[in-house]
Design an enzyme around this catalytic site. Structure first.
Site: not given
Ligand code: 5RP
Length: 225
Positions: A28-29, A81, A84, A94-96, A103, A121
Protein backbone atom coordinates in the site's frame (compact mmCIF):
# COMPACT_ATOMS: atom_id res chain seq x y z
CA UNK A 1 14.74 13.52 -10.72
CA UNK A 2 11.76 14.33 -8.50
CA UNK A 3 10.66 12.01 -5.70
CA UNK A 4 7.62 11.11 -7.77
CA UNK A 5 9.81 10.13 -10.73
CA UNK A 6 11.97 7.99 -8.45
CA UNK A 7 8.84 6.22 -7.21
CA UNK A 8 7.78 5.53 -10.80
CA UNK A 9 11.23 4.17 -11.58
CA UNK A 10 11.28 1.67 -8.70
CA UNK A 11 7.62 0.77 -9.23
CA UNK A 12 8.43 -0.24 -12.80
CA UNK A 13 11.67 -1.98 -11.80
CA UNK A 14 9.72 -4.22 -9.40
CA UNK A 15 7.93 -5.86 -12.33
CA UNK A 16 10.91 -8.12 -12.91
CA UNK A 17 10.28 -9.79 -9.53
CA UNK A 18 6.71 -10.73 -10.43
CA UNK A 19 6.58 -14.43 -11.32
CA UNK A 20 4.40 -15.10 -14.40
CA UNK A 21 1.63 -17.56 -13.57
CA UNK A 22 1.78 -16.78 -9.83
CA UNK A 23 -0.31 -14.60 -7.54
CA UNK A 24 1.60 -11.55 -6.29
CA UNK A 25 1.30 -9.86 -2.88
CA UNK A 26 0.76 -6.11 -3.17
CA UNK A 27 1.42 -3.47 -0.49
CA UNK A 28 0.00 0.00 0.00
CA UNK A 29 1.12 3.59 -0.61
CA UNK A 30 2.16 6.07 -3.25
CA UNK A 31 5.20 4.04 -4.37
CA UNK A 32 3.16 0.85 -4.62
CA UNK A 33 0.58 2.74 -6.67
CA UNK A 34 3.29 3.20 -9.32
CA UNK A 35 3.96 -0.53 -9.18
CA UNK A 36 0.25 -1.30 -9.55
CA UNK A 37 0.08 0.92 -12.63
CA UNK A 38 3.00 -1.03 -14.10
CA UNK A 39 1.44 -4.36 -13.07
CA UNK A 40 -1.55 -3.51 -15.23
CA UNK A 41 0.66 -4.13 -18.28
CA UNK A 42 1.13 -7.78 -17.26
CA UNK A 43 -2.31 -8.52 -15.87
CA UNK A 44 -2.88 -11.30 -18.43
CA UNK A 45 0.26 -13.10 -17.24
CA UNK A 46 -0.71 -13.44 -13.56
CA UNK A 47 -3.80 -15.02 -11.96
CA UNK A 48 -4.14 -11.98 -9.71
CA UNK A 49 -3.00 -10.47 -6.42
CA UNK A 50 -3.44 -10.56 -2.65
CA UNK A 51 -3.97 -7.02 -1.42
CA UNK A 52 -2.88 -5.34 1.82
CA UNK A 53 -5.60 -2.67 1.99
CA UNK A 54 -8.97 -1.56 0.71
CA UNK A 55 -7.25 1.26 -1.23
CA UNK A 56 -4.94 -1.18 -3.02
CA UNK A 57 -7.81 -3.57 -3.74
CA UNK A 58 -9.76 -0.78 -5.38
CA UNK A 59 -6.80 0.22 -7.54
CA UNK A 60 -6.02 -3.35 -8.58
CA UNK A 61 -9.63 -4.03 -9.53
CA UNK A 62 -9.84 -0.80 -11.53
CA UNK A 63 -7.02 -2.17 -13.69
CA UNK A 64 -8.79 -5.50 -14.17
CA UNK A 65 -6.49 -7.42 -11.79
CA UNK A 66 -8.29 -10.11 -9.79
CA UNK A 67 -7.93 -9.80 -6.02
CA UNK A 68 -7.82 -13.00 -3.98
CA UNK A 69 -8.65 -13.26 -0.28
CA UNK A 70 -5.49 -14.16 1.68
CA UNK A 71 -7.31 -17.24 3.02
CA UNK A 72 -8.00 -18.56 -0.47
CA UNK A 73 -4.34 -18.93 -1.41
CA UNK A 74 -1.20 -20.53 -0.02
CA UNK A 75 2.33 -19.16 0.11
CA UNK A 76 3.08 -16.34 -2.32
CA UNK A 77 6.34 -16.13 -4.25
CA UNK A 78 6.77 -12.42 -3.72
CA UNK A 79 5.36 -9.44 -1.83
CA UNK A 80 6.06 -5.95 -3.14
CA UNK A 81 5.63 -2.95 -0.87
CA UNK A 82 7.08 0.42 0.09
CA UNK A 83 8.49 1.56 3.43
CA UNK A 84 8.71 4.66 5.57
CA UNK A 85 12.27 3.74 6.59
CA UNK A 86 14.68 0.97 5.68
CA UNK A 87 18.06 0.31 7.32
CA UNK A 88 21.22 -1.42 6.10
CA UNK A 89 19.91 -4.87 7.10
CA UNK A 90 16.52 -4.65 5.36
CA UNK A 91 14.65 -3.89 8.59
CA UNK A 92 11.87 -1.37 8.05
CA UNK A 93 9.36 0.96 9.63
CA UNK A 94 6.00 0.82 7.87
CA UNK A 95 2.44 1.99 8.43
CA UNK A 96 2.52 5.60 7.26
CA UNK A 97 -0.51 4.63 5.19
CA UNK A 98 -2.17 2.88 8.16
CA UNK A 99 -2.13 -0.51 6.41
CA UNK A 100 0.61 -2.12 8.53
CA UNK A 101 -1.39 -5.05 9.91
CA UNK A 102 -2.52 -6.43 6.58
CA UNK A 103 0.89 -5.59 5.10
CA UNK A 104 2.58 -7.71 7.74
CA UNK A 105 0.15 -10.58 7.15
CA UNK A 106 0.73 -10.65 3.38
CA UNK A 107 4.49 -10.24 3.90
CA UNK A 108 4.46 -13.23 6.28
CA UNK A 109 2.59 -15.25 3.68
CA UNK A 110 5.27 -14.54 1.05
CA UNK A 111 8.67 -16.12 0.43
CA UNK A 112 10.31 -12.85 -0.57
CA UNK A 113 9.71 -9.21 0.39
CA UNK A 114 10.81 -6.76 -2.29
CA UNK A 115 10.83 -3.23 -0.90
CA UNK A 116 10.51 -0.31 -3.32
CA UNK A 117 11.54 3.09 -2.02
CA UNK A 118 13.14 6.36 -2.95
CA UNK A 119 16.51 7.17 -1.40
CA UNK A 120 14.97 9.43 1.28
CA UNK A 121 13.73 6.29 3.08
CA UNK A 122 17.23 4.92 3.76
CA UNK A 123 18.33 5.37 7.42
CA UNK A 124 21.15 4.20 9.67
CA UNK A 125 18.89 3.62 12.68
CA UNK A 126 15.11 3.17 12.58
CA UNK A 127 13.03 5.72 14.50
CA UNK A 128 13.35 9.03 12.69
CA UNK A 129 9.93 8.47 11.13
CA UNK A 130 7.21 8.39 13.84
CA UNK A 131 6.58 4.69 14.48
CA UNK A 132 3.02 3.62 13.57
CA UNK A 133 1.37 1.15 15.94
CA UNK A 134 -2.13 -0.22 15.35
CA UNK A 135 -3.95 -0.60 18.67
CA UNK A 136 -7.30 -1.87 19.91
CA UNK A 137 -9.25 1.32 20.56
CA UNK A 138 -9.66 0.89 24.35
CA UNK A 139 -5.91 0.31 24.77
CA UNK A 140 -4.52 3.45 23.15
CA UNK A 141 -3.89 5.43 26.38
CA UNK A 142 -2.34 2.43 28.11
CA UNK A 143 -0.04 1.67 25.15
CA UNK A 144 0.90 5.37 24.92
CA UNK A 145 2.02 5.26 28.58
CA UNK A 146 4.17 2.22 27.89
CA UNK A 147 5.91 4.08 25.07
CA UNK A 148 6.40 7.10 27.36
CA UNK A 149 8.29 4.80 29.73
CA UNK A 150 10.67 4.05 26.84
CA UNK A 151 11.12 7.77 26.09
CA UNK A 152 8.65 7.84 23.18
CA UNK A 153 5.80 10.27 22.66
CA UNK A 154 2.73 8.54 21.24
CA UNK A 155 0.01 10.55 19.52
CA UNK A 156 -3.31 9.21 18.25
CA UNK A 157 -3.45 9.60 14.46
CA UNK A 158 -6.35 11.83 13.41
CA UNK A 159 -8.28 12.20 10.16
CA UNK A 160 -10.85 14.94 9.53
CA UNK A 161 -10.91 15.81 13.24
CA UNK A 162 -11.58 12.23 14.36
CA UNK A 163 -9.26 9.37 15.30
CA UNK A 164 -8.32 7.57 12.09
CA UNK A 165 -10.01 4.17 11.78
CA UNK A 166 -8.01 1.47 9.99
CA UNK A 167 -9.37 -1.12 7.54
CA UNK A 168 -9.55 -3.39 10.61
CA UNK A 169 -11.67 -0.92 12.59
CA UNK A 170 -8.86 0.05 14.99
CA UNK A 171 -6.74 3.14 15.81
CA UNK A 172 -3.14 4.13 15.10
CA UNK A 173 -0.59 5.65 17.48
CA UNK A 174 2.40 7.46 15.94
CA UNK A 175 5.38 7.36 18.28
CA UNK A 176 8.14 9.96 18.11
CA UNK A 177 11.50 10.00 19.88
CA UNK A 178 12.48 6.35 19.55
CA UNK A 179 15.82 5.06 18.37
CA UNK A 180 15.30 1.42 17.44
CA UNK A 181 18.73 -0.18 17.55
CA UNK A 182 17.54 -3.78 18.04
CA UNK A 183 14.57 -4.05 15.68
CA UNK A 184 13.98 -7.79 16.13
CA UNK A 185 13.86 -7.60 19.93
CA UNK A 186 11.87 -4.35 19.88
CA UNK A 187 9.23 -5.79 17.53
CA UNK A 188 8.86 -8.94 19.66
CA UNK A 189 8.57 -6.92 22.87
CA UNK A 190 5.99 -4.35 21.69
CA UNK A 191 3.91 -6.95 19.87
CA UNK A 192 3.15 -8.73 23.12
CA UNK A 193 1.86 -5.63 24.96
CA UNK A 194 -1.87 -6.09 25.58
CA UNK A 195 -3.88 -4.04 23.09
CA UNK A 196 -1.20 -3.82 20.42
CA UNK A 197 -2.48 -5.25 17.15
CA UNK A 198 0.67 -4.64 15.12
CA UNK A 199 3.82 -2.59 15.61
CA UNK A 200 5.17 -0.95 12.46
CA UNK A 201 8.66 -2.42 12.81
CA UNK A 202 9.13 -5.03 10.08
CA UNK A 203 12.15 -6.96 11.32
CA UNK A 204 10.75 -10.49 11.51
CA UNK A 205 9.19 -9.72 8.10
CA UNK A 206 12.16 -7.80 6.74
CA UNK A 207 12.94 -7.11 3.09
CA UNK A 208 15.11 -9.57 1.16
CA UNK A 209 15.67 -7.00 -1.57
CA UNK A 210 15.26 -3.23 -1.79
CA UNK A 211 14.98 -1.37 -5.08
CA UNK A 212 16.13 2.09 -4.06
CA UNK A 213 15.49 5.03 -6.38
CA UNK A 214 18.55 7.31 -6.42
CA UNK A 215 19.72 10.23 -8.56
CA UNK A 216 21.78 7.79 -10.62
CA UNK A 217 19.03 5.20 -11.10
CA UNK A 218 17.72 2.12 -9.32
CA UNK A 219 20.10 0.54 -6.82
CA UNK A 220 19.38 -3.10 -5.92
CA UNK A 221 20.19 -3.83 -2.29
CA UNK A 222 20.25 -7.52 -1.39
CA UNK A 223 19.72 -8.51 2.26
CA UNK A 224 19.13 -12.21 1.73
CA UNK A 225 22.52 -13.43 2.97
C1 5RP B 1 1.54 1.98 4.25
C2 5RP B 1 3.02 1.81 4.22
C3 5RP B 1 3.75 2.37 3.05
O1 5RP B 1 4.49 1.36 2.46
C4 5RP B 1 4.68 3.46 3.52
O2 5RP B 1 3.92 4.40 4.25
C5 5RP B 1 5.37 4.15 2.34
O3 5RP B 1 4.42 4.85 1.60
P1 5RP B 1 4.83 5.75 0.35
O4 5RP B 1 5.24 4.81 -0.73
O5 5RP B 1 3.55 6.50 0.04
O6 5RP B 1 5.93 6.67 0.79
O7 5RP B 1 3.63 1.24 5.08
O8 5RP B 1 0.99 1.52 5.46
Amino acid sequence: MTQDELKTLVGQAALRYVVPGEIVGVGTGSTVNKFIDALGTMRDRIPGAVSSSEATTERLKALGIRVFDANEVGELAVYIDGADEIDGRGYMVKGGGAALTREKIVAAQSRRFVCIADASKRVEVLGRFPLPVEVIRMASAHVARRFAALGGEAVLRMKDGQPLVTDNGQHILDVRGLSIREPLAFESEVNQWPGVVTVGVFAHQKAQVCLLGTATGVETLDYAG
